[in-house]
Write a protein that holds these residues in place. Structure first.
Motif, short mmCIF file in Angstrom:
data_model
loop_
_atom_site.label_atom_id
_atom_site.label_comp_id
_atom_site.label_asym_id
_atom_site.label_seq_id
_atom_site.Cartn_x
_atom_site.Cartn_y
_atom_site.Cartn_z
N GLN A 76 -24.51 6.75 31.61
CA GLN A 76 -23.90 5.49 31.21
C GLN A 76 -22.70 5.71 30.29
OE1 GLN A 76 -27.28 3.30 29.66
NE2 GLN A 76 -27.57 2.24 31.62
N GLN A 77 -22.78 6.72 29.43
CA GLN A 77 -21.67 7.01 28.53
C GLN A 77 -20.42 7.43 29.31
OE1 GLN A 77 -23.12 9.97 25.81
NE2 GLN A 77 -24.45 8.55 24.72
N SER A 78 -20.62 8.14 30.39
CA SER A 78 -19.48 8.62 31.18
C SER A 78 -19.11 7.67 32.31
CB SER A 78 -19.79 10.00 31.77
OG SER A 78 -20.92 9.93 32.64
N LYS A 79 -19.79 6.53 32.37
CA LYS A 79 -19.58 5.62 33.50
C LYS A 79 -18.15 5.11 33.55
CE LYS A 79 -21.47 1.48 35.69
NZ LYS A 79 -22.48 0.39 35.62
N GLN A 80 -17.58 4.67 32.41
CA GLN A 80 -16.23 4.11 32.39
C GLN A 80 -15.20 5.15 32.82
OE1 GLN A 80 -15.23 2.36 28.66
NE2 GLN A 80 -13.22 1.62 29.34
N GLU B 111 -15.60 5.83 36.51
CA GLU B 111 -15.07 4.78 37.37
C GLU B 111 -13.56 4.93 37.55
OE1 GLU B 111 -16.34 1.23 35.45
OE2 GLU B 111 -18.29 1.17 36.47
N ALA B 112 -12.85 5.30 36.46
CA ALA B 112 -11.40 5.52 36.56
C ALA B 112 -11.11 6.70 37.48
CB ALA B 112 -10.82 5.76 35.18
N GLU B 113 -11.88 7.77 37.32
CA GLU B 113 -11.69 8.94 38.18
C GLU B 113 -12.02 8.60 39.63
OE1 GLU B 113 -14.11 12.00 36.58
OE2 GLU B 113 -12.84 12.37 34.83
N GLN B 114 -13.04 7.78 39.79
CA GLN B 114 -13.46 7.41 41.14
C GLN B 114 -12.36 6.62 41.86
OE1 GLN B 114 -17.15 5.27 41.20
NE2 GLN B 114 -17.48 5.58 43.38
N GLN B 115 -11.71 5.73 41.12
CA GLN B 115 -10.61 4.95 41.72
C GLN B 115 -9.47 5.86 42.18
OE1 GLN B 115 -9.47 2.02 38.85
NE2 GLN B 115 -11.30 0.75 39.15
N LYS C 189 -13.76 14.24 49.29
CA LYS C 189 -14.80 13.39 49.85
C LYS C 189 -16.16 13.71 49.23
CE LYS C 189 -12.98 12.11 54.40
NZ LYS C 189 -13.20 12.20 55.86
N GLN C 190 -16.45 15.01 49.08
CA GLN C 190 -17.72 15.42 48.47
C GLN C 190 -17.80 14.94 47.02
OE1 GLN C 190 -18.02 19.67 48.91
NE2 GLN C 190 -18.62 19.56 51.06
N GLN C 191 -16.68 15.06 46.29
CA GLN C 191 -16.65 14.60 44.90
C GLN C 191 -16.88 13.10 44.82
OE1 GLN C 191 -13.22 16.05 42.83
NE2 GLN C 191 -13.74 15.09 40.90
N LEU C 192 -16.30 12.37 45.75
CA LEU C 192 -16.48 10.92 45.79
C LEU C 192 -17.93 10.57 46.10
CD1 LEU C 192 -14.73 8.39 45.47
CD2 LEU C 192 -14.45 8.38 47.96
N ASP C 193 -18.53 11.31 47.02
CA ASP C 193 -19.95 11.08 47.34
C ASP C 193 -20.83 11.36 46.13
OD1 ASP C 193 -19.31 10.38 49.90
OD2 ASP C 193 -19.70 12.37 50.75
N SER C 194 -20.48 12.42 45.38
CA SER C 194 -21.25 12.77 44.19
C SER C 194 -21.18 11.66 43.15
CB SER C 194 -20.72 14.08 43.59
OG SER C 194 -21.40 14.39 42.39
#
Length: 569
Positions: A179-183, A186-190, A332-337
């Motif tokens: 949860q601490q790393s969620k924000q 999320e930015a990295e995921q975008q 793609k693998q990183q995004l899946d992770s």
């Protein structure tokens, strides 16, 4: 049981060998003589922390060894077998500790060197030591809970609660990190999603760039290829005025003609024939290639655009174009992770709910066991208090549940932190009433130091029946007790010694006289150094020692008579 204790160069002891009997052993001596020194040495054999000042002055090391009989101690035997430390001497276990003047120490079990932690582990199966300050702990809630659990003897219930509490703690830590790393995640995921979409749209295939590069070079140089190919064809075969094939054919015919006259030219004729064949094939292939060449601006534009895009994407990601396909797969693998992390958060929250339910189910069972044991123990301690010169004493163990807090939905971590504890959900509170009409209150509010000492001793005697160790040591637990109360304490300890070896350091004659064996501790000056000795007293010397405890240094016939009477009783 403890059979022997050997002490060399420890504190103010130069050399001591103490043989211990079954039943009850009392240890007495003058103030400052070091009555507890044998207990301290034994504690080091059992794994207590060592300091440099434990070594006798001017000596290089202290050497301590304790010998136990373990024929009937199944747990100790099983532990020794498990760790391959069983003694060749059947039924004995020897614990040894060697401590250097610099503070370094070595530990041994049956002659084998072991880590210090193993001395502690085996020691817990051999001896239980009750110190003179134990009554100070009895007012602490955590210690009260441990005492009740010791009496209840429900280790399985405790382990179940601790297991689910530990499981919850691990899950909660993992959840907190996610949860601490969620924000940030999320930015990295975008960003990664954008990159994956871009590469998905381009859809470069394995090995495609090499083909793309070749096609680009061919189309970008198409006019040069046409011109050079046509020029080569003209030279090779299509120039009507002169070409290589016609000239070679004429030359070959001439050599074949004269070779029929002179056979020495047969090989040259053969070579020319082969060359003619190869040049003819080259001309045919070159003509076919020329016919396929065409200037197609539309195809060239498409190829050029895809080739240029591949180069731009490679530069953007600081890669070679050949690495783009593998990089695309890694993204793609990183995004899946990252998507799995989100899924993991939901899984952990579900697991926390399940663990919480298991925890509270186990904690409720533990609470019921504690309540039943608390009722029995309260009655036993109340009775024992009355026997220890507190005729109106009452003892009560209150087991309460904390009040539930209103937690907003979604605040799962706060809810868990308020309710999960490795010791269960009970709040244990020892309450006493000393005087008639006095309401039950927390012990520290109403009991004096002497009363606490007596209550603590009563509890230790009661709990001693529950311990699995064959030897119990009481180190001046009778501080603050005298008169008839002391006599009752001695009686209780003697009763306890019927089934267990009891060793008691005491200053009370009423307790000392109850021992089946009595050791006397004294000190003297030898060569400028203080030295402590321990002597087993004969019956006549016991009378004198009991009289000294009764009357002090001036022993009278009356005190001797009182001592004989105490010993006779």
């Amino acid at each position: 049981m403890l059979l022997q204790l050997n002490i060399q160069n420890f504190a103010i002891v130069r050399s001591l060998d103490i043989d211990w009997h079954s039943g009850m052993t009392t240890i007495t001596g003058e103030t400052g003589a070091g009555k507890s020194i044998a207990i301290d040495a034994l504690g080091l054999c059992l794994g207590d922390r060592a300091t440099t000042n434990v070594v006798r002055p001017n000596c290089k090391k202290a050497d301590l060894a304790a010998t136990f009989e373990i024929k009937k101690n199944k747990l100790a035997i099983a532990w020794l077998k498990q760790h391959e430390l069983i003694s060749e001497h059947d039924g004995e276990c020897i614990l040894r500790r060697v401590i250097s003047a610099e503070g370094r120490s070595k530990s041994y079990i049956n002659g084998s060197q072991v880590p210090l932690i193993q001395l502690k582990e085996i020691g817990q199966l051999l001896i239980n030591i009750h110190g003179q300050h134990d009554h100070q702990l009895i007012v602490k809630a955590s210690h009260q809970c441990r005492l009740l659990d010791s009496y209840a003897n429900h280790p399985t219930l405790l382990n179940d609660v601790k297991h689910y509490a530990l499981q919850w703690s691990k899950l909660n830590k993992e959840l907190a990190l996610l949860q601490q790393s969620k924000q940030q995640r999320e930015a990295e995921q975008q960003l990664i999603q954008y990159q994956v979409n871009e590469l998905d749209e381009f859809a470069l295939q394995h090995g495609e760039f090499a083909t793309l590069e070749a096609d680009y070079k061919r189309h970008s140089n198409a006019q040069d290829l046409l011109d050079s190919t046509l020029s080569s064809l003209q030279t090779l075969s299509e120039n009507e005025n002169f070409n290589i094939l016609d000239a070679l054919r004429e030359c070959s015919e001439n050599v074949h003609s004269i070779a029929r006259i002179d056979p020495q030219l047969a090989n040259v004729a053969s070579i020319l024939s082969e060359a003619l064949i190869q040049l003819d094939e080259a001309s045919s292939d070159l003509s076919h290639y020329y016919q396929q060449l065409e200037l197609d601006p539309q195809s060239y534009a498409l190829i050029e655009d895809r080739y240029s895009t591949a180069l731009q994407l490679a530069k953007k990601h600081q890669l070679s174009p050949e690495e783009l396909v593998n990089f695309h797969g890694e993204l793609k693998q990183q995004l899946d992770s990252m998507s799995n992390d989100e899924s993991r958060i939901n899984t952990i929250i579900e697991a926390l709910e399940t663990t919480k339910q298991h925890y509270h189910d186990s904690a409720n069972i533990l609470s019921i066991s504690r309540q039943k044991s608390a009722q029995r123990l309260s009655k036993l301690i109340s009775k024992s208090m009355q026997e220890l010169n507190m005729p109106h004493g009452k003892f009560h163990i209150a087991t309460e549940q904390p009040k539930a807090k209103n937690i907003e939905q979604g605040s799962i971590q706060a809810d868990f932190k308020d309710s999960i504890n490795s010791n269960g959900t009970d709040q244990i509170n020892f309450q006493v009433s000393i005087n008639p009409g006095q309401a039950l209150e927390a012990m520290h509010k109403v009991a004096s130091g002497g009363e606490l000492s007596r209550i603590s001793l009563a509890m230790q005697v009661i709990l001693a029946d529950k311990v699995i160790t064959p030897t119990l040591i009481f180190d001046e637990v009778d501080v603050g007790i005298s008169g008839p109360t002391a006599a009752m304490v001695g009686k209780k300890l003697q009763q306890l010694a019927k089934n267990t070896q009891v060793i008691c350091v005491t200053h009370l004659p009423q307790v000392a006289c109850k021992g089946h064996q009595q050791l006397f501790v004294s000190k003297h000056i030898d060569g400028g150094l203080t030295e402590t000795t321990v002597t087993e007293l004969s019956e006549s010397n016991r009378v004198k020692e009991i009289a000294r405890l009764l009357a002090g240094d001036k022993i009278s016939q009356h005190s001797l008579a009182n001592a004989q009477e105490l010993l006779a009783s």
